[in-house]
Design a protein around this motif. Structure first.
Motif, PDB file in Angstrom:
ATOM      1  N   GLU A 173     -93.131-112.435   0.575  1.00  0.00           N
ATOM      2  CA  GLU A 173     -92.148-113.282   1.266  1.00  0.00           C
ATOM      3  C   GLU A 173     -90.986-113.391   0.296  1.00  0.00           C
ATOM      4  OE1 GLU A 173     -91.386-117.761   2.998  1.00  0.00           O
ATOM      5  OE2 GLU A 173     -93.071-117.396   1.652  1.00  0.00           O
TER       6      GLU A 173
ATOM      7  N   THR B  95     -87.860-116.929   8.261  1.00  0.00           N
ATOM      8  CA  THR B  95     -87.082-118.106   8.619  1.00  0.00           C
ATOM      9  C   THR B  95     -85.597-117.841   8.408  1.00  0.00           C
ATOM     10  OG1 THR B  95     -88.888-119.514   7.848  1.00  0.00           O
ATOM     11  CG2 THR B  95     -86.744-120.562   8.123  1.00  0.00           C
TER      12      THR B  95
ATOM     13  N   ARG C 291     -99.029-118.190  -4.773  1.00  0.00           N
ATOM     14  CA  ARG C 291     -97.763-118.921  -4.682  1.00  0.00           C
ATOM     15  C   ARG C 291     -97.638-119.904  -5.826  1.00  0.00           C
ATOM     16  NH1 ARG C 291     -98.223-123.951  -1.420  1.00  0.00           N
ATOM     17  NH2 ARG C 291    -100.409-124.220  -0.905  1.00  0.00           N
TER      18      ARG C 291
ATOM     19  N   ARG D 283     -93.778-115.755  -2.366  1.00  0.00           N
ATOM     20  CA  ARG D 283     -95.230-115.681  -2.242  1.00  0.00           C
ATOM     21  C   ARG D 283     -95.623-114.217  -2.119  1.00  0.00           C
ATOM     22  NH1 ARG D 283     -93.412-119.664   1.147  1.00  0.00           N
ATOM     23  NH2 ARG D 283     -94.188-121.765   0.792  1.00  0.00           N
TER      24      ARG D 283
ATOM     25  N   ARG E 162    -103.592-115.094  -1.086  1.00  0.00           N
ATOM     26  CA  ARG E 162    -102.179-115.441  -1.173  1.00  0.00           C
ATOM     27  C   ARG E 162    -101.910-116.111  -2.516  1.00  0.00           C
ATOM     28  NH1 ARG E 162     -99.027-119.718   2.701  1.00  0.00           N
ATOM     29  NH2 ARG E 162    -100.554-121.065   1.691  1.00  0.00           N
TER      30      ARG E 162
ATOM     31  N   PRO F 266     -95.927-117.332   5.635  1.00  0.00           N
ATOM     32  CA  PRO F 266     -95.211-117.971   6.742  1.00  0.00           C
ATOM     33  C   PRO F 266     -94.304-116.976   7.472  1.00  0.00           C
ATOM     34  CG  PRO F 266     -94.311-118.675   4.630  1.00  0.00           C
ATOM     35  CD  PRO F 266     -95.495-117.823   4.337  1.00  0.00           C
ATOM     36  N   SER F 267     -93.994-117.274   8.704  1.00  0.00           N
ATOM     37  CA  SER F 267     -93.090-116.424   9.485  1.00  0.00           C
ATOM     38  C   SER F 267     -91.704-116.409   8.852  1.00  0.00           C
ATOM     39  CB  SER F 267     -92.977-116.947  10.915  1.00  0.00           C
ATOM     40  OG  SER F 267     -94.235-116.905  11.537  1.00  0.00           O
TER      41      SER F 267
ATOM     42  N   ASP G 211    -104.539-118.179   3.225  1.00  0.00           N
ATOM     43  CA  ASP G 211    -103.633-118.414   4.347  1.00  0.00           C
ATOM     44  C   ASP G 211    -102.661-117.244   4.499  1.00  0.00           C
ATOM     45  OD1 ASP G 211    -104.836-120.855   4.654  1.00  0.00           O
ATOM     46  OD2 ASP G 211    -103.205-122.008   3.754  1.00  0.00           O
TER      47      ASP G 211
END
Length: 145
Positions: free
Chosen positions: A9, A56, A37, A23, A35, A53-54, A50
């Motif tokens: 990400e 953004t 982070r 991440r 994951r 995240p999508s 997890d």
């Protein structure tokens, strides 16, 4: 278990990636993921299974995107058989992980100053650690769920 890919990400600003990935998601042949982070304090690594995240949109502040960075950032890790993932500890704080393999040198991911860092033993040793104390690999094994 073999490492199949590493997805990042990243924060993009003016169409260019800004800094290191926010991440990373390590994926393995058994379908499991890990994951990595940075904790809110900027000094610890948080591990979980997890998803990332999508992406953004942040208007004038840029955007986040997800991309497979295995080939670009980690070509030596693609398909690597991982025998053990160990904690990397600095002053009793988990700051990262060590990927151990019988067929290759250890590879490290760590957190320092709100950023993810990575590399081999030489990179870990040459990093500018406060008070010149290097983190150590512990006996604790990280399980990938």
């Amino acid at each position: 278990m073999k490492l199949t890919s590493i997805t990042a990400e990243r924060h993009y600003f003016n169409e260019k990636p800004k800094g290191t990935p926010l991440r990373l998601l390590l994926s393995f042949t058994n379908g499991k993921t890990l994951r990595l982070r940075v904790a809110g304090d900027g000094q610890r690594m948080i591990l979980d299974s997890d998803p990332l995240p999508s992406p953004t949109e942040m208007d004038e502040f840029g955007r986040t995107e997800l991309s497979d960075v295995t080939r670009d950032l980690f070509p030596t890790l693609s398909g690597l058989a991982i025998d053990r993932i160990a904690e990397l500890v600095w002053h009793r704080t988990m700051v990262g992980i060590c990927l151990e393999s019988e067929t290759s040198s250890s590879f490290y991911f760590w957190v320092d100053g709100d950023e993810l860092h990575w590399g081999d033993s030489a990179a870990l040793q040459s990093h500018d650690w406060l008070d010149d104390v290097l983190p150590s690999v512990t006996e604790k094994t990280i399980s990938v769920n």
